[in-house]
Scaffold this active site. Structure first.
Site, PDB file in Angstrom:
ATOM      1  N   SER A 144     -24.347 -18.880 -12.223  1.00 34.36           N
ATOM      2  CA  SER A 144     -22.893 -18.722 -12.136  1.00 34.36           C
ATOM      3  C   SER A 144     -22.238 -19.916 -12.818  1.00 34.36           C
ATOM      4  CB  SER A 144     -22.468 -18.698 -10.668  1.00 34.36           C
ATOM      5  OG  SER A 144     -21.075 -18.903 -10.563  1.00 34.36           O
ATOM      6  N   TYR A 172     -22.384 -22.738  -2.705  1.00 33.88           N
ATOM      7  CA  TYR A 172     -22.673 -21.720  -3.729  1.00 33.88           C
ATOM      8  C   TYR A 172     -22.992 -22.372  -5.081  1.00 33.88           C
ATOM      9  CZ  TYR A 172     -21.801 -17.639  -6.755  1.00 33.88           C
ATOM     10  OH  TYR A 172     -21.904 -16.642  -7.690  1.00 33.88           O
ATOM     11  N   LYS A 228     -26.522 -22.313  -7.089  1.00 35.91           N
ATOM     12  CA  LYS A 228     -26.618 -21.727  -8.433  1.00 35.91           C
ATOM     13  C   LYS A 228     -27.120 -22.764  -9.442  1.00 35.91           C
ATOM     14  CE  LYS A 228     -25.326 -17.378  -8.019  1.00 35.91           C
ATOM     15  NZ  LYS A 228     -26.399 -16.346  -8.013  1.00 35.91           N
TER      16      LYS A 228
HETATM   17  N1  LIG Z   1     -19.242 -10.984 -10.034  1.00 39.15           N
HETATM   18  C1  LIG Z   1     -19.260 -12.084 -10.780  1.00 39.15           C
HETATM   19  O1  LIG Z   1     -18.379 -12.311 -11.623  1.00 39.15           O
HETATM   20  C2  LIG Z   1     -20.354 -13.093 -10.575  1.00 39.15           C
HETATM   21  C3  LIG Z   1     -20.204 -14.346 -11.218  1.00 39.15           C
HETATM   22  C4  LIG Z   1     -21.233 -15.271 -11.126  1.00 39.15           C
HETATM   23  C5  LIG Z   1     -22.377 -14.945 -10.409  1.00 39.15           C
HETATM   24  N2  LIG Z   1     -22.480 -13.739  -9.765  1.00 39.15           N
HETATM   25  C6  LIG Z   1     -23.716 -13.474  -9.037  1.00 39.15           C
HETATM   26  O2  LIG Z   1     -24.166 -12.162  -9.316  1.00 39.15           O
HETATM   27  C7  LIG Z   1     -24.910 -11.668  -8.210  1.00 39.15           C
HETATM   28  C8  LIG Z   1     -24.360 -10.306  -7.798  1.00 39.15           C
HETATM   29  O3  LIG Z   1     -23.059 -10.461  -7.295  1.00 39.15           O
HETATM   30  P1  LIG Z   1     -21.946  -9.323  -7.286  1.00 39.15           P
HETATM   31  O4  LIG Z   1     -20.743  -9.901  -7.925  1.00 39.15           O
HETATM   32  O5  LIG Z   1     -22.497  -8.057  -7.805  1.00 39.15           O
HETATM   33  O6  LIG Z   1     -21.617  -9.219  -5.725  1.00 39.15           O
HETATM   34  P2  LIG Z   1     -22.141  -8.202  -4.610  1.00 39.15           P
HETATM   35  O7  LIG Z   1     -21.737  -8.772  -3.306  1.00 39.15           O
HETATM   36  O8  LIG Z   1     -21.690  -6.842  -4.949  1.00 39.15           O
HETATM   37  O9  LIG Z   1     -23.727  -8.235  -4.783  1.00 39.15           O
HETATM   38  C9  LIG Z   1     -24.616  -9.028  -4.049  1.00 39.15           C
HETATM   39  C10 LIG Z   1     -25.621  -8.118  -3.390  1.00 39.15           C
HETATM   40  O10 LIG Z   1     -26.645  -8.905  -2.771  1.00 39.15           O
HETATM   41  C11 LIG Z   1     -26.966  -8.306  -1.531  1.00 39.15           C
HETATM   42  N3  LIG Z   1     -27.578  -9.289  -0.626  1.00 39.15           N
HETATM   43  C12 LIG Z   1     -26.937 -10.286   0.038  1.00 39.15           C
HETATM   44  N4  LIG Z   1     -27.818 -10.977   0.783  1.00 39.15           N
HETATM   45  C13 LIG Z   1     -29.029 -10.418   0.572  1.00 39.15           C
HETATM   46  C14 LIG Z   1     -30.339 -10.718   1.041  1.00 39.15           C
HETATM   47  N5  LIG Z   1     -30.551 -11.729   1.898  1.00 39.15           N
HETATM   48  N6  LIG Z   1     -31.366  -9.976   0.618  1.00 39.15           N
HETATM   49  C15 LIG Z   1     -31.169  -8.928  -0.240  1.00 39.15           C
HETATM   50  N7  LIG Z   1     -29.943  -8.602  -0.705  1.00 39.15           N
HETATM   51  C16 LIG Z   1     -28.892  -9.335  -0.317  1.00 39.15           C
HETATM   52  C17 LIG Z   1     -25.631  -7.776  -1.013  1.00 39.15           C
HETATM   53  O11 LIG Z   1     -25.802  -6.788  -0.019  1.00 39.15           O
HETATM   54  C18 LIG Z   1     -24.982  -7.269  -2.290  1.00 39.15           C
HETATM   55  O12 LIG Z   1     -25.255  -5.892  -2.529  1.00 39.15           O
HETATM   56  C19 LIG Z   1     -24.801 -12.735  -7.126  1.00 39.15           C
HETATM   57  O13 LIG Z   1     -25.938 -13.577  -7.166  1.00 39.15           O
HETATM   58  C20 LIG Z   1     -23.576 -13.515  -7.533  1.00 39.15           C
HETATM   59  O14 LIG Z   1     -23.581 -14.829  -7.026  1.00 39.15           O
HETATM   60  C21 LIG Z   1     -21.480 -12.814  -9.827  1.00 39.15           C
END
Ligand SMILES: NC(=O)c1ccc[n+]([C@@H]2O[C@H](COP(=O)([O-])OP(=O)(O)OC[C@H]3O[C@@H](n4cnc5c(N)ncnc54)[C@H](O)[C@@H]3O)[C@@H](O)[C@H]2O)c1
Length: 306
Positions: free
Chosen positions: A153, A166, A170
């Protein structure tokens, strides 16, 4: 150019019951991979669990003609990681690709850290990525092939106010991927980080509604990095809204002096030279930096410091 195919390969995508993980799982399956869809189905802070989240993505994949199985183990424990990898081996026949995507948010600034929250965030993101990757790495080492994609991230690479747990998790993930890349290279295992920017439940409240930041814009990079044709390793990418970039940690040429006589005042005087990014290198590993320093020291001695 022939379409990139993942036919005959098995991918694990953690946290793939929604958001970006769902998009990665569908894209990998569309490219021919059999996919283990893992998700505990919890809320954004990791609490609770709607166990059907993983199964509904499996159903989507199957309805598109693909092959997938659901898994609801938490990545937050070593047993969860072992169980995810063993299920992929037992039910899909192996593990070639791991996308460490599961994540939760419990944002607090430095002055307000709650240690239980800090630990939970690190358990899912940093330790969770390692819990799944270790058994997968051992399997890939035996088969002499593997592709890891860790999800980072911009909060980890560049920092962000209010995200002490967080952002540090990351940042750790970026380093972990680098170690996996260095240790995996001799076994045919490549490892890269993707830092996505997309509209999901995690980011919806922070993003301008007008921006087109579909998670599907990130997935082509995941598929490419997962493929056998990819030769890149130890890289960090940023992807979102159709823009794909490299993020890197560089070392400026800096200011070189006779260390025995350097004073704090000299440092103050030369801070501009130390910080200047006009000349820099990107060391491949820690030894690379030391070798380059040793060369400069030799030259310095040979020329008498001139
Ligand atoms: N959306 C963005 O712009 C963005 C930016 C930087 C990083 N990220 C990273 O991308 C990844 C996905 O995020 P997202 O935006 O799709 O959010 P999201 O909340 O939709 O996805 C995260 C998923 O991880 C699952 N999860 C949480 N704890 C868990 C565990 N202990 N075991 C198994 N599954 C688990 C959740 O149920 C969820 O479905 C994350 O690592 C997030 O930090 C997202």
């Amino acid at each position: 150019m022939q379409d990139i195919s993942l036919q005959g390969q098995v991918a694990i995508v953690t946290g793939a019951g929604g958001g970006l993980g769902r998009s990665y799982a569908l894209a990998l399956a569309d490219a021919g991979a059999a996919v283990l869809v893992n998700d505990t189905g919890g809320a954004l802070d990791g609490q609770g669990g709607e166990r059907g989240a993983a199964q509904s993505v499996v159903d989507e994949i199957v309805s598109r003609g693909g092959r997938a199985v659901a898994n609801t183990d938490s990545v937050a424990s070593p047993d969860g990681g072992e169980s995810i990898v063993s299920q992929a081996i037992a039910e899909l026949g192996g593990v070639d690709i791991v996308v460490n995507n599961a994540g939760i948010l419990r944002d607090r600034s430095m002055g307000k850290i709650d240690w239980d929250d800090f630990q939970s965030v690190h358990d899912v993101h940093l330790r969770g990525s390692a819990h799944v990757s270790q058994p997968a790495f051992r399997h890939m080492r035996e088969q002499r092939h593997g592709r890891f994609i860790f999800i980072g991230s911009s909060a980890g690479t560049f920092g962000n106010f209010g995200q002490a747990a967080y952002g540090s998790a990351k940042g750790g993930i970026m380093s972990l991927s680098g170690i996996v890349a260095i240790e995996g290279e001799r076994h045919g295992i490549l490892s890269n980080v993707v830092c996505p920017i997309a509209r999901t439940r995690m980011t919806d409240s922070m993003l301008d509604d007008a921006l087109d930041l579909d998670p599907d814009h990130v997935s082509p990079l995941i598929v490419y990095l997962a493929s056998r044709g990819n030769a890149e390793t130890h890289q960090v990418f940023s992807a979102g809204g159709g823009r794909f970039s490299r993020v890197f940690v560089g070392l400026t040429d800096g200011w070189f002096t006779d260390s025995a006589r350097t004073t704090a005042n000299d440092i103050a005087e030369h801070m501009g030279d130390i910080l200047s990014t006009e000349q820099f290198s990107v060391p491949a590993n820690a030894a690379d930096e030391i070798t380059a320093l040793a060369k400069r020291l030799e030259n310095h001695t040979a020329t008498g410091g001139r």
